[in-house]
Design an enzyme around this catalytic site. Sequence first.
Site: not given
Ligand code: BG6
Length: 491
Positions: A48, A89-90, A147, A215, A234, A239, A343
């Site tokens: 946008r 503009d969607i 995702k 992380e 998330d 993953h 995290k």
């Molecule tokens: C993403 C998440 O899909 O993957 C993030 O939304 C996360 O929150 C990230 O930090 C981690 O990816 P990678 O490749 O750094 O392990």
Amino acid sequence: MSETPQPADLIVFGGTGDLSMRKLLPALYHSDRDGRLAPETRVIAMSRGGLDDADFRGKVDAEVRGSVPVDDLGVWQRFLGRLHHVTVDISGQDPTGWARLAGMLGGHEHRDRVFYLASPPMTFGPFCREAHRAGLVTPASRVVLEKPLGRDLASALRINDEVGAIFDERQIYRIDHYLGKETVQNLLVLRFANAFLEPIWNSLWIDHVQITVAETVGTPGRRGYYDHAGALRDMVQNHLLQLLCLVAMEPPSRNDRESIRDEKVKVLQSLRAVTGGEVDRFTVRGQYTAGESGGVPVPGYLDEPDNTAPTEDSRRVETFAAIRAEVKNWRWAGVPFYLRTGKRMPYRCSEIVVQFKDVPHSIFPGSTPNRLVLRLQPSEGIQLNIMAKEPGAGEVALKPVPLGLSFAETFTGRVPEAYERLLMDVLAGNPTLFMRRDEVEAAWRWIDPILDEWESRGTVPEPYPAGSAGPAAAHELVGRSGRVWHEEGLA
Ligand code: BG6
């Protein structure tokens, strides 16, 4: 993948956003530098933002150039020359941008045309409708969905229906970037290109499996997204479950687009549902409080800098999740799969640990069971811990020693980023490493009851200080059966 790259138009919706600037454009630049983009291939960012081509090229020059190796200015200029920007503009109210895009794409209907939706999931349906209305969806078109695909099963079904009304399933690429990571693909090679593991890859020999994605980063500036996602949506729904599938799946008969996905979906459908009171025993959620990261004081989740203030959702959202999962089939009956992600953990570490059972009868004191560690990041590699005799006379003394394969030491070439591999697969029309509709829905089917139970209780997650290995309950989750988390990477 065909040897000669074919001309393609890659249209990135959300093309000036964070994902595009940090991952997609650097990945495309690397592909260009390696000669894997045809000279005519174009990258058209849609947003946008009201930028013209020159503004967008200037933005990429300023923001992306520093993060990629520019050893030949000519290649960088060639890459910039591929970039365009269209303001759209969607909501369907202003067709000007769509008409401009149609003008750019007109005459190139036979090229591969990829719509990459790097935008929130609620935009997927409207985008596809507008692209269709503007006459842009050709038989050679594909759509890539980032995702999270929805926030529960119901919303995932709705999105899949909306996108499926415009694109055939064979044209839809649901991305999970973990599947593009080198070590993740190596897991398939390790399992299915070596004969020695298969006979012991089952409940007779394996005690349990641990999958950890830890992380060090927190969530500064991400409150708007993270408050409504949390670690389960998330990271686990996509993953971690994908990693579980690759560990637990049966050997596919072919390495083709459907065989691997067929086997993965069977694993997801075999997961034992965690419902009602079991949620207390089999799941843990935590939220980080103030602590340290890399020796530097960091705020807790609720105090992370953001342009919105924390709400009740912020207080309830988990930044750490651990789950004991079970795959109910002949191969895995009775083998727990412990999943854990968080995290602000002490170290960045993604790994799969396959813990073997002890020898049936030990004649040496001090022996410990074998363990296979597949490290995804950092320092990708595979390590098998075996028992060895410590040199010396007298009593036999045992020591667990690692047999290791470090990818960095063994292979010297550049390791492509996950997005690079996956983007090239989309351009080549290879969906093997993308999630099929039934896969995503099966994953939500397992996640939903856990989310419902957590949400219906209205309780807050257990606090853990930033820089620690998660809440105490996570240790109890494995400790109840006399097991411990593998902490070498997190120690
Ligand atoms: C993403 C998440 O899909 O993957 C993030 O939304 C996360 O929150 C990230 O930090 C981690 O990816 P990678 O490749 O750094 O392990």
